[in-house]
Design a protein around this motif. Structure first.
Motif, PDB file in Angstrom:
ATOM      1  N   GLY A 198      27.083  26.814   3.536  1.00 14.64           N
ATOM      2  CA  GLY A 198      26.886  25.080   2.150  1.00 14.64           C
ATOM      3  C   GLY A 198      28.133  24.567   2.695  1.00 14.64           C
ATOM      4  N   ASN A 199      28.812  24.656   3.752  1.00 12.76           N
ATOM      5  CA  ASN A 199      29.925  23.515   4.778  1.00 12.76           C
ATOM      6  C   ASN A 199      28.997  22.809   5.627  1.00 12.76           C
ATOM      7  OD1 ASN A 199      32.358  24.325   3.327  1.00 12.76           O
ATOM      8  ND2 ASN A 199      31.222  26.611   3.502  1.00 12.76           N
ATOM      9  N   TYR A 200      29.140  21.810   5.176  1.00  8.41           N
ATOM     10  CA  TYR A 200      28.470  20.582   6.087  1.00  8.41           C
ATOM     11  C   TYR A 200      28.492  19.753   5.817  1.00  8.41           C
ATOM     12  CZ  TYR A 200      23.670  21.342   3.442  1.00  8.41           C
ATOM     13  OH  TYR A 200      22.915  21.473   2.298  1.00  8.41           O
ATOM     14  N   GLY A 201      27.969  18.796   6.026  1.00  2.02           N
ATOM     15  CA  GLY A 201      27.515  17.179   5.394  1.00  2.02           C
ATOM     16  C   GLY A 201      28.920  16.297   5.690  1.00  2.02           C
ATOM     17  N   GLY A 250      33.175   1.636  -6.879  1.00  2.00           N
ATOM     18  CA  GLY A 250      32.564   2.869  -7.359  1.00  2.00           C
ATOM     19  C   GLY A 250      31.973   3.325  -6.194  1.00  2.00           C
ATOM     20  N   THR A 251      31.229   4.623  -6.536  1.00  2.72           N
ATOM     21  CA  THR A 251      31.180   5.393  -5.249  1.00  2.72           C
ATOM     22  C   THR A 251      29.234   5.534  -5.887  1.00  2.72           C
ATOM     23  OG1 THR A 251      32.095   7.435  -6.678  1.00  2.72           O
ATOM     24  CG2 THR A 251      32.754   6.514  -4.986  1.00  2.72           C
ATOM     25  N   SER A 252      28.674   6.446  -5.074  1.00  2.00           N
ATOM     26  CA  SER A 252      26.942   7.178  -5.861  1.00  2.00           C
ATOM     27  C   SER A 252      26.986   8.343  -4.268  1.00  2.00           C
ATOM     28  CB  SER A 252      26.322   5.961  -5.416  1.00  2.00           C
ATOM     29  OG  SER A 252      24.925   6.945  -5.390  1.00  2.00           O
ATOM     30  N   SER A 253      26.670   9.120  -5.232  1.00  2.00           N
ATOM     31  CA  SER A 253      26.597  10.277  -4.115  1.00  2.00           C
ATOM     32  C   SER A 253      24.873  11.276  -4.938  1.00  2.00           C
ATOM     33  CB  SER A 253      27.768  11.811  -4.182  1.00  2.00           C
ATOM     34  OG  SER A 253      27.921  11.789  -5.926  1.00  2.00           O
ATOM     35  N   THR A 254      24.362  11.776  -3.307  1.00  2.00           N
ATOM     36  CA  THR A 254      23.139  12.206  -3.600  1.00  2.00           C
ATOM     37  C   THR A 254      23.269  13.524  -3.166  1.00  2.00           C
ATOM     38  OG1 THR A 254      22.290   9.993  -3.820  1.00  2.00           O
ATOM     39  CG2 THR A 254      20.798  11.890  -2.864  1.00  2.00           C
ATOM     40  N   GLY A 255      22.015  14.389  -2.912  1.00  2.00           N
ATOM     41  CA  GLY A 255      22.022  15.807  -2.321  1.00  2.00           C
ATOM     42  C   GLY A 255      22.155  17.104  -2.556  1.00  2.00           C
ATOM     43  N   HIS A 256      22.313  17.896  -2.701  1.00  2.00           N
ATOM     44  CA  HIS A 256      21.968  19.383  -3.275  1.00  2.00           C
ATOM     45  C   HIS A 256      22.518  20.317  -2.075  1.00  2.00           C
ATOM     46  CE1 HIS A 256      21.320  22.961  -5.157  1.00  2.00           C
ATOM     47  NE2 HIS A 256      20.416  23.759  -3.918  1.00  2.00           N
ATOM     48  N   PHE A 257      23.135  21.347  -1.665  1.00  2.00           N
ATOM     49  CA  PHE A 257      23.760  22.048  -0.755  1.00  2.00           C
ATOM     50  C   PHE A 257      23.225  23.364  -0.806  1.00  2.00           C
ATOM     51  CE2 PHE A 257      28.109  20.185  -1.350  1.00  2.00           C
ATOM     52  CZ  PHE A 257      27.973  19.304  -0.155  1.00  2.00           C
ATOM     53  N   TRP A 258      22.740  23.672   0.164  1.00  4.12           N
ATOM     54  CA  TRP A 258      21.370  24.479   0.505  1.00  4.12           C
ATOM     55  C   TRP A 258      22.235  25.831   0.454  1.00  4.12           C
ATOM     56  CZ3 TRP A 258      17.213  22.991  -1.676  1.00  4.12           C
ATOM     57  CH2 TRP A 258      16.267  22.151  -1.366  1.00  4.12           C
ATOM     58  N   THR A 281      25.831  24.525   9.183  1.00  4.83           N
ATOM     59  CA  THR A 281      25.984  24.439   8.197  1.00  4.83           C
ATOM     60  C   THR A 281      26.421  26.034   7.353  1.00  4.83           C
ATOM     61  OG1 THR A 281      23.547  25.908   8.044  1.00  4.83           O
ATOM     62  CG2 THR A 281      23.510  23.749   7.684  1.00  4.83           C
ATOM     63  N   SER A 282      27.019  27.099   7.901  1.00  5.62           N
ATOM     64  CA  SER A 282      28.141  28.265   7.590  1.00  5.62           C
ATOM     65  C   SER A 282      29.180  28.900   7.552  1.00  5.62           C
ATOM     66  CB  SER A 282      26.546  29.777   8.418  1.00  5.62           C
ATOM     67  OG  SER A 282      26.452  29.510   9.668  1.00  5.62           O
ATOM     68  N   ILE A 283      29.866  26.887   7.867  1.00  2.00           N
ATOM     69  CA  ILE A 283      31.388  27.740   8.850  1.00  2.00           C
ATOM     70  C   ILE A 283      31.920  26.689   7.730  1.00  2.00           C
ATOM     71  CG2 ILE A 283      32.806  27.775  11.013  1.00  2.00           C
ATOM     72  CD1 ILE A 283      31.103  28.894  12.407  1.00  2.00           C
ATOM     73  N   PRO A 284      33.481  28.092   6.569  1.00  4.44           N
ATOM     74  CA  PRO A 284      33.241  29.046   7.513  1.00  4.44           C
ATOM     75  C   PRO A 284      33.054  29.728   5.581  1.00  4.44           C
ATOM     76  CG  PRO A 284      35.458  27.543   5.271  1.00  4.44           C
ATOM     77  CD  PRO A 284      34.232  26.593   6.471  1.00  4.44           C
ATOM     78  N   SER A 285      31.906  29.308   5.446  1.00  4.78           N
ATOM     79  CA  SER A 285      30.577  29.638   4.713  1.00  4.78           C
ATOM     80  C   SER A 285      29.952  28.989   4.480  1.00  4.78           C
ATOM     81  CB  SER A 285      31.101  30.148   3.039  1.00  4.78           C
ATOM     82  OG  SER A 285      31.726  28.702   2.338  1.00  4.78           O
ATOM     83  N   LEU A 314       3.448  29.302   1.648  1.00  7.57           N
ATOM     84  CA  LEU A 314       5.465  28.691   1.564  1.00  7.57           C
ATOM     85  C   LEU A 314       5.672  29.482   0.253  1.00  7.57           C
ATOM     86  CD1 LEU A 314       5.278  25.966   4.084  1.00  7.57           C
ATOM     87  CD2 LEU A 314       6.422  28.687   4.165  1.00  7.57           C
ATOM     88  N   GLU A 315       7.142  29.181   0.007  1.00  6.60           N
ATOM     89  CA  GLU A 315       8.403  29.604  -0.750  1.00  6.60           C
ATOM     90  C   GLU A 315       9.131  27.983  -0.428  1.00  6.60           C
ATOM     91  OE1 GLU A 315       9.209  33.712  -1.731  1.00  6.60           O
ATOM     92  OE2 GLU A 315       7.302  34.119  -1.784  1.00  6.60           O
ATOM     93  N   GLU A 316       9.729  27.797   1.074  1.00  6.88           N
ATOM     94  CA  GLU A 316      10.236  26.913   0.692  1.00  6.88           C
ATOM     95  C   GLU A 316      10.010  26.187   2.474  1.00  6.88           C
ATOM     96  OE1 GLU A 316      15.553  26.323   1.800  1.00  6.88           O
ATOM     97  OE2 GLU A 316      14.359  28.020   0.986  1.00  6.88           O
ATOM     98  N   LEU A 317      10.162  24.833   2.294  1.00  4.04           N
ATOM     99  CA  LEU A 317       9.562  24.299   3.728  1.00  4.04           C
ATOM    100  C   LEU A 317      10.991  23.351   3.157  1.00  4.04           C
ATOM    101  CD1 LEU A 317       8.296  23.037   5.668  1.00  4.04           C
ATOM    102  CD2 LEU A 317       6.536  21.968   3.901  1.00  4.04           C
ATOM    103  N   ARG A 318      11.431  22.958   4.715  1.00 11.14           N
ATOM    104  CA  ARG A 318      12.647  22.293   4.362  1.00 11.14           C
ATOM    105  C   ARG A 318      12.369  21.469   6.205  1.00 11.14           C
ATOM    106  NH1 ARG A 318      17.208  26.431   3.327  1.00 11.14           N
ATOM    107  NH2 ARG A 318      18.526  24.728   4.492  1.00 11.14           N
TER     108      ARG A 318
END
Length: 478
Positions: free
Chosen positions: A438-441, A301-309, A432-436, A117-121
């Motif tokens: 990494g578009n989700y959340g 204020g705000t707090s944001s977390t996460g990575h667009f895969w 997660t693929s529309i319109p490109s 494994l190189e990537e496990l999600r």
């Protein structure tokens, strides 16, 4: 066979199992439903299988264990039932993605055979809790996500052996103890430990790493005395410490003390100042980030977390702008929005304790309403208010009746300790693929909070006088 991003529906035809020379099958982002046919197990030459973002149900067919040549398997955002598949036959897997799939835990011991494994999600498992799995000999791992998997206990020492690890996301579990055993993983670019029960000191080796490293420790129970002396945009320490009043504590909270109580709060998420009638919505134009705590906004204020895969990320990915027009008096509120790949919190402070009306403004301004594939996106997320789940699998487009349509959700909320929190969280569902890629959340356009009583009615008392016969009777009311 790649037929992604279409409206194909119904069950997967059994005859696909006759195409035994297939090496790549992608049915991603369609409307397929029902159980997977056992005949897919005949595709013995298959190397890549992508079933993401459909409506598959039922248990995982044991016949798919015949796919011993698989190197990539993606089955996120479905409605499977039962336990996770047995991984023992898939020793060649390099990429495994099972997010928001419907499967139940615990994480199986057969993980141990996946040494390629190189990537496990894996994320958002139902069912019982489990300990952190042993991931021994997975030295090729570069991306590891075990998020919302109901994992308790300590981080397994096998993670420290992943010398190639660049991204680690263990958010929203029940992990405890310290994080000292991660010191040897020096190539990290992003570390998300949000929403656990970690205690003790925040290690100096973690906070002193290169400023290009993204580190999110929000929603934990570390010792406040270990907070670093300097603050930075890529280190999120929002609610990271075991203190009663999280808003007023910490070196990185540089807002001035509350001089007076506030009775309202209006924020234009992702945009500039907007006036609607007599109400001004405050600008929220600062870039969110992968691990960012914006703490100097006065009474909010705000707090944001996460990575667009699966995409190259820029700060602009955390904002959305409308490309069409929404009509109405409040139309300007829906021209911008804030986005998050995982978790986004807005908090208010200096608020008078009492009862309020909270209004959350939404509009789907990323997907389109046309005859192209851009109309096929499905955005699904959860909404928490004061740490309580209010909406599960919230879908703006479905509830509003289409894209570019305003949607307002109102709540009765009680403010205690002078604070309010609203959190939006991605739970692995939707496209997660529309319109490109990494578009989700989560996506939110504006937030409005109004006290149900006027200031003078909250601060003190009113004196009423009424006459009855020859008597005057005075009533004192709170």
């Amino acid at each position: 066979m790649t037929i992604s991003n279409n409206r194909l529906s119904g069950p997967v035809p059994e005859y696909i199992g006759n195409m035994t020379l297939l090496v790549n099958v992608s049915l991603e982002t369609n409307l397929f439903n029902g159980s997977l046919p056992a005949e897919l197990g005949n595709l013995v030459n298959l190397q890549k299988l992508n079933l993401k973002a459909n409506n598959f149900t039922g248990e995982w067919p044991v016949e798919l264990n015949n796919l011993t040549k698989l190197i990539e398997l993606r089955i996120s955002s479905n409605s499977f039932v039962g336990k996770l598949p047995n991984f023992e036959s898939w020793k060649n897997l390099r990429m495994l993605e099972i997010e928001g799939s419907g499967f139940e835990g615990p994480l199986p011991p057969s993980f141990s055979v996946l040494t390629s494994l190189e990537e496990l999600r894996i994320s958002d498992l139902n069912g019982v809790a489990s300990e952190f799995p042993s991931l021994t000999n997975m030295t090729r791992m570069s991306k590891l996500v075990l998020r919302s998997c109901n994992i308790h206990g300590n981080i397994h020492d096998s993670v420290a052996e992943m010398i190639a690890l660049r991204f680690l996301d263990l958010s929203f579990n029940k992990l405890e103890g310290g994080i000292a055993n991660l010191e040897g993983v020096t190539g990290m670019e992003a570390t998300y430990l949000t929403g656990n029960d970690f205690v003790g000191r925040i290690p100096d080796w973690l906070t002193s790493r290169d400023t290009r490293n993204v580190i999110d420790l929000s929603y934990n129970k570390f010792d406040e005395s270990s907070e670093p002396s300097t603050c930075r945009d890529n280190l999120n320490l929002f609610r990271s410490f075991k203190v009663e009043n999280f808003v007023e504590r910490g070196k990185c909270f540089s807002a001035s003390p509350c001089s007076e109580d506030k009775y309202s709060l209006h924020i234009n998420c992702g945009g500039g100042n907007v006036t609607v009638g007599d109400t001004t919505y405050i600008a929220d134009e600062d870039s969110a980030g992968a691990a960012k705590f914006v703490y100097w906004k006065g009474n909010w204020g705000t707090s944001s977390t996460g990575h667009f895969w699966d995409t190259d990320v820029s700060l602009n990915d955390h904002k959305a702008k409308n490309v069409s027009a929404i009509k109405g008096d409040e139309s300007q509120l829906y021209m911008t929005a804030h986005l998050s790949p995982l978790s986004m919190t807005y908090f208010g402070r200096c608020l008078a304790n009492g009862n309020y009306t909270l209004t959350l403004h939404f509009a789907e301004i990323v997907y389109r309403d046309n005859q192209s594939f851009q109309s096929l996106g499905r955005r699904i997320f959860d909404v928490y208010i004061q740490d309580k789940l209010k909406f599960k699998d919230f879908d703006i487009k479905r509830l509003a009746g289409g894209v570019d349509k305003a949607l307002k959700e109102k709540f009765n909320v009680t403010v205690k300790d002078k604070t309010l929190q609203v959190r939006f969280q991605y739970a692995g569902k939707g496209t997660t693929s529309i319109p490109s890629r990494g578009n989700y959340g989560p996506l939110v356009s504006a937030i409005s909070l109004e006290a149900k009583k006027k200031k003078q009615e909250i601060d003190g008392t009113r004196i009423k006088r009424t006459r009855s016969a020859n008597w005057y009777i005075y009533f004192q009311t709170n």
